[in-house]
Design an enzyme around this catalytic site. Structure first.
Site, short mmCIF file in Angstrom:
data_model
loop_
_atom_site.label_atom_id
_atom_site.label_comp_id
_atom_site.label_asym_id
_atom_site.label_seq_id
_atom_site.Cartn_x
_atom_site.Cartn_y
_atom_site.Cartn_z
N HIS A 43 4.99 -24.93 -78.06
CA HIS A 43 4.74 -26.36 -77.80
C HIS A 43 4.88 -27.19 -79.08
CE1 HIS A 43 1.85 -29.77 -76.73
NE2 HIS A 43 2.84 -30.11 -75.94
N ARG A 44 6.04 -27.78 -79.09
CA ARG A 44 6.33 -28.72 -80.21
C ARG A 44 6.45 -27.96 -81.59
NH1 ARG A 44 1.62 -33.41 -79.38
NH2 ARG A 44 1.73 -33.60 -77.41
N GLU A 70 9.94 -26.03 -77.97
CA GLU A 70 9.94 -27.15 -76.84
C GLU A 70 10.25 -28.43 -77.78
OE1 GLU A 70 6.95 -29.81 -74.52
OE2 GLU A 70 6.60 -29.10 -76.31
N HIS A 85 7.28 -36.47 -80.18
CA HIS A 85 6.59 -36.73 -78.81
C HIS A 85 6.11 -37.93 -78.37
CE1 HIS A 85 2.96 -36.53 -76.34
NE2 HIS A 85 3.42 -35.57 -75.70
N GLU A 152 12.43 -31.94 -72.86
CA GLU A 152 11.80 -32.81 -72.43
C GLU A 152 12.47 -34.18 -72.41
OE1 GLU A 152 7.55 -35.04 -71.10
OE2 GLU A 152 7.50 -33.33 -72.21
#
Length: 294
Positions: A43-44, A70, A85, A152
Site C-alpha cells: 500500500h503506497r 500500489e 495519494h 488507482e
C-alpha cells in the site's frame, strides 16, 4: 488442516454452505489473478517504513517480495500523471494547494520525504529528506516488467483524460497491449465510470472496484453480480468485512483485496475468512503471516 477448512467441511455436512473458499499458502502457484493465490499488495509502497509513493518506498516493497506495488494517480496542471495519494500537496510535501493547480516542474521541486521524519521520528532517516514526487513514467521506467502494479485512478472526475494517459504509459512500457503479462497490472478505482472507461480502452486490463465501508454494508447480491460484469474483484475497507460477507463475495467469483490491513491479528482473521490478498503498509509482516498460515 486449517481451522477454517475444517469448519467449512462441518458446515457442508449440514448443507449450510454452497461455496467454500480455500486459500493456499504464500507459495501458491498459478496466475496472479487465480483465486488460489493470496496477494501481498504494498500500500503506497513500503509506506510503514518509508515515505509513501516514492521510488524508495517501492524499492523497499520489492525487497520485501510484495506481489504488487500500489500507485495512486493524480494529474498536474500541465496534464502529467504523478504518483500521490492526496489531491492536495500539503500532507506529504512542503508544497501547498491542489495538485491540479501546479505544473509538474513545480511539483518536482518539492520535498516529499521530510514530512515522514517529522511524523514518525522513531523511523526517521536522513536519506528520506529531499525525496521527490515521482511521475507514473518514473515508476514504470524504474521497475519496468520486473514489478506488478496495482494502480488507482484517484478523483478521475477532476482529471479528464486520466485514463487515456494511463493506458498510453502502460503501452509505452509494454505493460498493456499484446505484449503484456496477464495480471501484471490491475486498475482499481472507487469510480465505476472510470473502470468502465478503462475496460473500453483496454478490455484485457483487470479491474477492481474499491468500496467504502458503508458501501459494502449495503451491498446486495445484485450489486455484486453487476460488479462481476466489469471487474475481477472488489477492494473494500477491511473493517466492514465479516465471515459471512466474505463468503458471499467469494461465492460470486470475485477476488477480495481489503484495505488497509496492518496488524497481524487482522491479517490472520481475514485469511481465515477467505480473502485473496490485502493492501498493507507492512508487506514484510504480511509475507511472514502468509508463510505461517497453513
Amino acid at each position: 488442516m486449517r481451522k477454517h477448512k475444517l469448519f467449512a467441511l462441518v458446515l457442508l455436512s449440514f448443507g449450510l454452505l454452497s461455496f467454500i473458499v480455500t486459500p493456499v499458502s504464500a507459495a501458491g502457484k498459478g496466475n496472479l489473478l487465480s483465486p488460489d493465490r493470496i496477494l501481498t499488495i504494498a500500500h503506497r509502497g513500503a509506506s510503514g517504513y518509508v515515505p509513501e509513493h516514492t521510488i524508495l518506498s517501492y524499492e523497499t516493497a520489492q525487497k520485501m517480495k510484495a506481489d504488487y506495488i500500489e500507485l495512486d494517480l493524480q494529474m498536474t496542471k500541465d496534464g502529467k500523471l504523478i504518483v500521490m495519494h492526496d489531491e492536495k500537496l500539503d500532507r506529504t510535501t512542503n508544497g501547498h494547494g491542489w495538485v491540479k493547480d501546479h505544473t509538474l516542474a513545480e511539483i518536482q521541486k518539492l520535498d516529499a520525504g521530510s514530512w515522514f521524519n517529522k511524523a514518525y521520528p522513531e523511523k526517521a532517516k536522513p536519506q528520506y529528506a529531499g525525496l521527490r514526487v515521482p511521475t507514473l513514467d518514473d515508476v514504470l521506467k524504474r521497475f519496468g516488467r520486473h514489478a506488478n502494479y496495482y494502480i488507482e485512478t484517484k478523483a478521475p472526475e477532476t482529471y479528464p483524460g486520466m485514463e487515456e494517459k494511463l493506458i498510453a504509459s502502460l503501452k509505452k512500457y509494454k505493460l498493456a497491449g499484446k505484449h503484456a503479462k496477464p495480471g501484471q497490472v490491475i486498475i482499481q478505482s472507487f469510480s465505476k465510470d472510470s473502470l468502465l472507461k478503462i475496460k473500453k480502452l483496454d478490455p484485457k486490463l483487470p479491474a477492481v472496484q474499491l468500496l467504502e465501508a458503508e458501501q459494502l454494508t449495503s451491498m446486495t447480491d445484485a450489486d455484486l453480480t453487476d460488479i462481476k460484469t466489469y471487474a475481477v474483484g472488489i477492494g473494500p475497507d477491511y473493517k466492514a468485512l465479516n465471515a459471512q460477507n466474505v463468503r458471499n463475495i467469494r461465492s460470486h467469483g470475485l477476488l477480495l483485496h481489503p484495505y488497509t490491513v496492518n496488524s497481524e491479528a487482522d491479517m490472520r482473521r481475514l485469511l481465515n475468512w477467505g480473502v485473496t490478498g490485502v493492501f498493507t503498509n507492512y508487506a514484510d509482516i504480511f509475507q511472514k503471516v502468509k508463510k505461517e498460515y497453513k
